[in-house]
Design an enzyme around this catalytic site. Structure first.
Site, PDB file in Angstrom:
ATOM      1  CD  GLN A  46      -1.942  -2.206   1.685  1.00 59.98           C
ATOM      2  OE1 GLN A  46      -1.002  -2.444   2.439  1.00 59.98           O
ATOM      3  NE2 GLN A  46      -2.803  -3.141   1.304  1.00 59.98           N
ATOM      4  CG  ASN A  66      -5.469  -1.717  -1.572  1.00 61.02           C
ATOM      5  OD1 ASN A  66      -4.849  -1.655  -0.513  1.00 61.02           O
ATOM      6  ND2 ASN A  66      -6.689  -2.222  -1.643  1.00 61.02           N
ATOM      7  CB  CYS A  75      -4.043   0.230   5.889  1.00 58.52           C
ATOM      8  SG  CYS A  75      -2.587  -0.836   5.907  1.00 58.52           S
ATOM      9  N   GLY A  76      -4.535  -1.181   9.082  1.00 56.17           N
ATOM     10  CA  GLY A  76      -4.064  -1.211  10.462  1.00 56.17           C
ATOM     11  C   GLY A  76      -2.556  -1.195  10.597  1.00 56.17           C
ATOM     12  CG  ASN A 159     -10.351  -2.600   5.980  1.00 54.75           C
ATOM     13  OD1 ASN A 159     -10.642  -2.963   7.114  1.00 54.75           O
ATOM     14  ND2 ASN A 159      -9.146  -2.781   5.495  1.00 54.75           N
ATOM     15  CG  ASN A 192      -9.436  -6.694   3.045  1.00 54.55           C
ATOM     16  OD1 ASN A 192      -8.524  -6.484   2.269  1.00 54.55           O
ATOM     17  ND2 ASN A 192     -10.183  -5.709   3.546  1.00 54.55           N
ATOM     18  CD  GLU A 210      -3.813  -6.555   3.170  1.00 53.30           C
ATOM     19  OE1 GLU A 210      -4.270  -5.400   2.970  1.00 53.30           O
ATOM     20  OE2 GLU A 210      -2.750  -6.771   3.775  1.00 53.30           O
ATOM     21  CB  CYS A 219      -3.939  -8.078   6.854  1.00 54.69           C
ATOM     22  SG  CYS A 219      -5.385  -7.008   6.609  1.00 54.69           S
ATOM     23  N   GLY A 220      -3.196  -5.805   9.466  1.00 49.53           N
ATOM     24  CA  GLY A 220      -3.607  -5.347  10.786  1.00 49.53           C
ATOM     25  C   GLY A 220      -5.106  -5.372  10.999  1.00 49.53           C
ATOM     26  CB  THR A 221      -8.014  -3.968   9.147  1.00 45.40           C
ATOM     27  OG1 THR A 221      -7.602  -4.373   7.837  1.00 45.40           O
ATOM     28  CG2 THR A 221      -7.712  -2.496   9.360  1.00 45.40           C
TER      29      THR A 221
END
EC number: 5.1.1.7
Length: 277
Positions: A46, A66, A75-76, A159, A192, A210, A219-221
């Site tokens: 990203q 993205n 985006c976490g 998201n 995602n 993602e 992926c944080g989220t």
């Protein structure tokens, strides 16, 4: 146009971070794609843009693009890199900031041990707000994927995420199913796709395909959505350590109506300047 940038990562989920406060930035989707290209550009999952806040109660505006050039809501892992970037660049002396995103306000904080904790907000579970097309509010929902019915939980962390519990995350069909789930018609904004294996009550393993980027190292989220899923399904209890291919995150969530807290690393790799035409 010459553009100054910093390359960062959170557990291998890598970013090109651009200061749009001290330089003029107006990138087209095609330019974003070129910058994100690992062979012909800088290379990233990203691209993150730091902008001046548009409201008085926050410190900065945080925009996320993205690798395919599309702008997304949240985006976490990027949020952790964001607060480290603005602090290291001298854009703020605060260790805790409030940041506006397309999906709302988040509050990342630099900890004394070098890690970063982010208040990711309250997860959204109502299908219409994820958005997910369903006539049921059930936690577990059937989804037809390539002629096979899989059980997913739809969660928005700013998201959309579709999370399924699997027996072995290493054997999960992340590439094949992830691509189909990402563009499933029941997720009108795309989604995602998360694949989670429960190790014990306080540990899970996770892989995420993602939206707009494919499978990433972390992926944080997605980690937040996975923890929300396993807690709602009574398969785990807060706090939960999430093992990703890029490393570990610690996620705390006390249940519906409460915010998700994510703690993990944010690393600066290098800085540079690139010509963008």
């Amino acid at each position: 146009m010459s553009l100054r940038f910093t390359k960062m990562h959170g557990l291998g989920n890598d970013f090109v971070v651009i200061d749009a406060i001290r330089q003029s930035v107006d990138l087209t989707p095609e330019q974003v794609r070129r910058l994100a290209d690992r062979h012909f550009g800088i290379g990233c999952d990203q691209l993150l843009v730091v902008e001046e806040a548009t409201r008085p109660d926050v410190d900065f505006r945080y925009r996320i693009f993205n690798a395919d050039g599309g702008e997304v809501e949240q985006c976490g892992n990027g949020a952790r890199c964001f607060v480290r970037f603005v602090h290291e660049q001298g854009l703020t002396a605060k260790r805790r900031i409030r940041v506006e995103t397309r999906s709302g306000i988040i509050a990342p904080q630099l900890e004394d041990d070098g890690l970063v904790t982010v208040d990711m907000g309250v997860p959204v579970l109502e299908p219409a707000r994820v958005p997910f097309v369903s006539d049921s509010d059930a936690i577990v929902q059937p989804l037809d994927v390539g002629g096979e019915t899989v059980a997913i939980t739809a969660v928005s962390m700013g998201n959309p995420h579709a999370v399924q519990v699997v027996a072995d995350v290493d054997a999960a069909p992340v590439a094949a199913q992830g691509a189909l789930i990402e563009r499933h018609p029941r997720f009108p904004a795309r989604v995602n796709a998360g694949f989670v294996q429960v190790v014990d009550a306080h540990r899970i393993r996770l892989r995420v395909f993602e939206r707009g980027a494919g499978e990433t190292l972390a992926c944080g989220t997605g980690a937040c959505a996975a923890v929300v899923t396993v807690i709602l399904r009574e398969l785990a209890q807060s706090p939960v350590r999430v093992e990703t291919r890029g490393g570990e995150l610690d996620i705390a969530w006390e249940g519906p109506g409460q915010p998700v807290l994510m703690t993990g690393p944010a690393v600066t790799v290098f800085a540079g300047e690139i010509d963008v035409d």
